[in-house]
Design an enzyme around this catalytic site. Structure first.
Site, mmCIF file in Angstrom:
data_model
loop_
_atom_site.group_PDB
_atom_site.id
_atom_site.type_symbol
_atom_site.label_atom_id
_atom_site.label_comp_id
_atom_site.label_asym_id
_atom_site.label_seq_id
_atom_site.Cartn_x
_atom_site.Cartn_y
_atom_site.Cartn_z
ATOM 1 N N ARG A 106 0.962 -1.078 0.374
ATOM 2 C CA ARG A 106 0.229 0.381 -0.438
ATOM 3 C C ARG A 106 0.688 1.384 -0.409
ATOM 4 N NH1 ARG A 106 -4.611 -0.409 3.879
ATOM 5 N NH2 ARG A 106 -3.023 0.815 5.489
ATOM 6 N N ASP A 119 -3.335 0.032 -3.697
ATOM 7 C CA ASP A 119 -4.459 -0.070 -2.811
ATOM 8 C C ASP A 119 -5.659 -2.149 -2.136
ATOM 9 O OD1 ASP A 119 -6.428 -0.580 0.038
ATOM 10 O OD2 ASP A 119 -6.541 1.363 -0.396
ATOM 11 N N HIS A 159 6.244 -23.035 4.655
ATOM 12 C CA HIS A 159 7.280 -23.038 5.128
ATOM 13 C C HIS A 159 8.253 -24.442 5.439
ATOM 14 C CE1 HIS A 159 8.081 -20.999 9.252
ATOM 15 N NE2 HIS A 159 8.970 -21.676 8.853
ATOM 16 N N GLU A 175 10.695 -22.880 20.685
ATOM 17 C CA GLU A 175 11.176 -22.199 20.524
ATOM 18 C C GLU A 175 11.601 -20.966 21.290
ATOM 19 O OE1 GLU A 175 9.097 -19.983 16.055
ATOM 20 O OE2 GLU A 175 8.022 -20.405 17.223
ATOM 21 N N ASP A 185 -0.961 -21.220 15.498
ATOM 22 C CA ASP A 185 0.018 -20.811 14.750
ATOM 23 C C ASP A 185 1.177 -21.081 14.586
ATOM 24 O OD1 ASP A 185 1.854 -18.773 13.853
ATOM 25 O OD2 ASP A 185 2.684 -19.184 15.691
ATOM 26 N N HIS A 198 2.902 -26.485 10.742
ATOM 27 C CA HIS A 198 3.914 -27.067 10.447
ATOM 28 C C HIS A 198 3.831 -28.351 10.758
ATOM 29 C CE1 HIS A 198 4.916 -23.031 9.286
ATOM 30 N NE2 HIS A 198 4.591 -22.475 10.022
ATOM 31 N N LYS A 210 6.604 -21.048 23.220
ATOM 32 C CA LYS A 210 7.313 -20.392 22.892
ATOM 33 C C LYS A 210 8.341 -20.034 24.594
ATOM 34 C CE LYS A 210 5.099 -17.863 18.727
ATOM 35 N NZ LYS A 210 6.462 -18.094 17.502
#
Ligand code: BG6
Length: 473
Positions: free
Chosen positions: A46, A89, A173, A211, A230, A235, A323
């Site tokens: 944008r 946009d 990923h 992590e 998440d 994953h 985490k």
């Protein structure tokens, strides 16, 4: 496989993913001569930036995120000059006409949406309107694809309105990571493992994605998502599917994804009456302080999953992610069964064999075997566990460690879907996750606090120990 694209069009090009991963990956491909000069890169977002301003931003990201011994100012400048920037946009039609003018659709386009999924629909409608959704377009989508089955179906429907499944590239990923692909090589390029890769020989499987990072400035997204949506939904379930799948007929999109989806559909739904025994949720101690408000979002999950099919009947899969844990590590740990009968005396305990596939930060495969401790053994043979180690960095020292997105971007441009997630996989993943979340809500579960830099709430150890097992910390 559809035809190779001559344009890569990035939406969300000024965002975090682009700066940290996509631009450095494209640099890596360009530096290695894998991004031919006839492929143009068009970046959009944008912000009203000129080409020069976007190139400055790209250079800054490359300097910051590439390893110093790989970054070269000259190569980076050469790469940056290949990137055009067109402000768009996505909620308004204007910028799309300019995009259509800049791109030769006939020569094939790969589009990468790394914007918020709430913008996917508008983006796709506008792309379609200006003719950028034809048969020569590959459409890549970043996660999160929805927050549950219903919302993921909405996104998938919006994409499917303009693109057939064989031109949609859903990114996870983890599938681009070298060691994750190596899991398939290890399983299916060696005859040794497959005969014992089943319930007759394997006691249990652990998948850990630990992590050390916390919220990292992503509070608004993360607090609405939590560890389960998440990381587990995508994953970790993909890792589980790769560990548990049957051998595909070939290394091609249909065969590989067909086998993965069968595993995902075989996951036993979590039941409300056993969820408290099979799931532990946690939240690190500093989370609410960082967030600035009270929250029931989990930053840790440990659970016992079951793959209800012939191969895996009775073999628990313990999955754990969090985490702010003690150490960063992603690993798959397979514990084999004990020998059926020990011929050695009482002083010689035989431990079960263990296969540990470390995905990150170290990349190695380690098989723990029992061996005789040297000595004359007057009191009887003594045994000890010794590892057989294959360190990938040692075995393949001349190879550069690549960012997962390098592989995925190249596969996208070339139209190879093998390492992208098919709609039925995403939906099977969501179906199981929705069941899990509904079960813990029905059971009134909320996350337990845990100390930052620990291995999560004590309960997570207790629940493995109840089964007579231990996490491989
Ligand atoms: C992302 C999650 O998909 O994966 C992040 O949104 C997480 O929360 C990241 O940190 C982990 O990726 P990697 O490659 O660093 O293990």
């Amino acid at each position: 496989m559809s035809k190779r694209s001559s344009t890569l069009l990035l939406f969300g090009a000024t965002g975090d993913l682009s700066k940290r991963m996509l631009l450095p990956s494209l640099y890596g491909l360009a530096a290695d001569g894998l991004l031919p000069d006839d492929i143009q890169v068009v970046a959009t977002a944008r912000s009203a930036l000129s080409d020069a301003e976007f190139r400055d931003l790209a250079m800054e990201s490359l300097r910051k995120h590439l390893p110093a011994d790989f970054f070269s100012e000259e190569t980076a400048l050469r790469f940056a000059k290949r990137v055009r920037y067109i402000p768009v946009d996505v909620t308004t039609p204007e910028g799309f006409d300019q995009l259509a003018e800049a791109i030769d659709i006939e020569k094939g386009v790969s589009i990468f949406l790394s914007t918020a999924p709430s913008l996917f629909k508008a983006t796709i409608e506008n792309l379609e309107r200006v003719g950028l959704a034809g048969p020569d377009v590959h459409m890549a989508l970043e996660k999160p694809i929805g927050t549950d089955l219903a919302t993921s179906a909405e996104i998938n429907d919006a994409v499917a309105a303009a693109f057939p499944e064989d031109r949609i590239f859903r990114i996870d990923h983890y599938l681009g990571k070298e060691t994750v692909q190596n899991l398939l090589a290890m399983r299916f390029a060696n005859s040794l493992l497959e005969p014992v890769w089943n319930a007759a020989h394997i006691d249990h499987v652990q998948i850990t994605v630990a992590e050390t990072v916390g919220l990292e400035g992503r509070a608004s997204y993360y607090d609405g998502a939590g560890a389960v949506r998440d990381m587990l939904q995508n994953h970790m379930l993909q890792l589980l599917a790769l560990v548990a799948m049957e051998p595909p007929a070939d290394y091609a999109p249909t065969a590989v994804r067909e086998e993965k989806v069968k595993v995902l559909r075989s996951l036993r739904p979590m039941a409300a009456d056993s969820v408290k025994d099979e799931v532990v949720l946690g939240q690190y101690d500093a989370y609410e302080g960082e967030l600035g408000e009270k929250s029931d979002t989990e930053t840790f999950v440990a659970l016992k999953a079951h793959v209800d099919n012939w191969r895996w009947a009775g073999v628990p899969f313990y999955l754990r992610h969090g985490k702010k844990l003690a150490r960063r590590k992603t690993e798959i740990y397979i514990q084999f069964k004990c020998v059926p009968h020990s011929i050695f005396g009482k002083g010689a305990t035989t431990e079960p064999n263990e296969l540990i596939i470390s995905i990150q930060p170290e990349e190695n495969i380690r098989l723990k075997m029992m061996a005789k401790t040297p000595g004359l053994d007057r009191g009887g043979i003594r045994l000890r566990e010794v590892p057989l180690d294959v360190t990938m960095e040692g075995a393949f020292a001349d190879y550069r460690r690549r960012i997962a997105y390098e592989r995925l971007l190249l596969d996208l441009i070339e139209g190879d879907q093998t390492l992208f997630v098919r709609r039925d996989e995403v939906e099977a993943q969501w179906e199981w996750i929705d069941g899990l979340r509904a079960a813990w809500k029905a059971a009134g579960m909320t996350p337990d606090r845990y100390d930052s830099d620990s291995w999560g709430p004590d309960k997570s150890n207790e629940f493995a120990m109840r089964d007579g097992r231990e996490w491989n910390d």
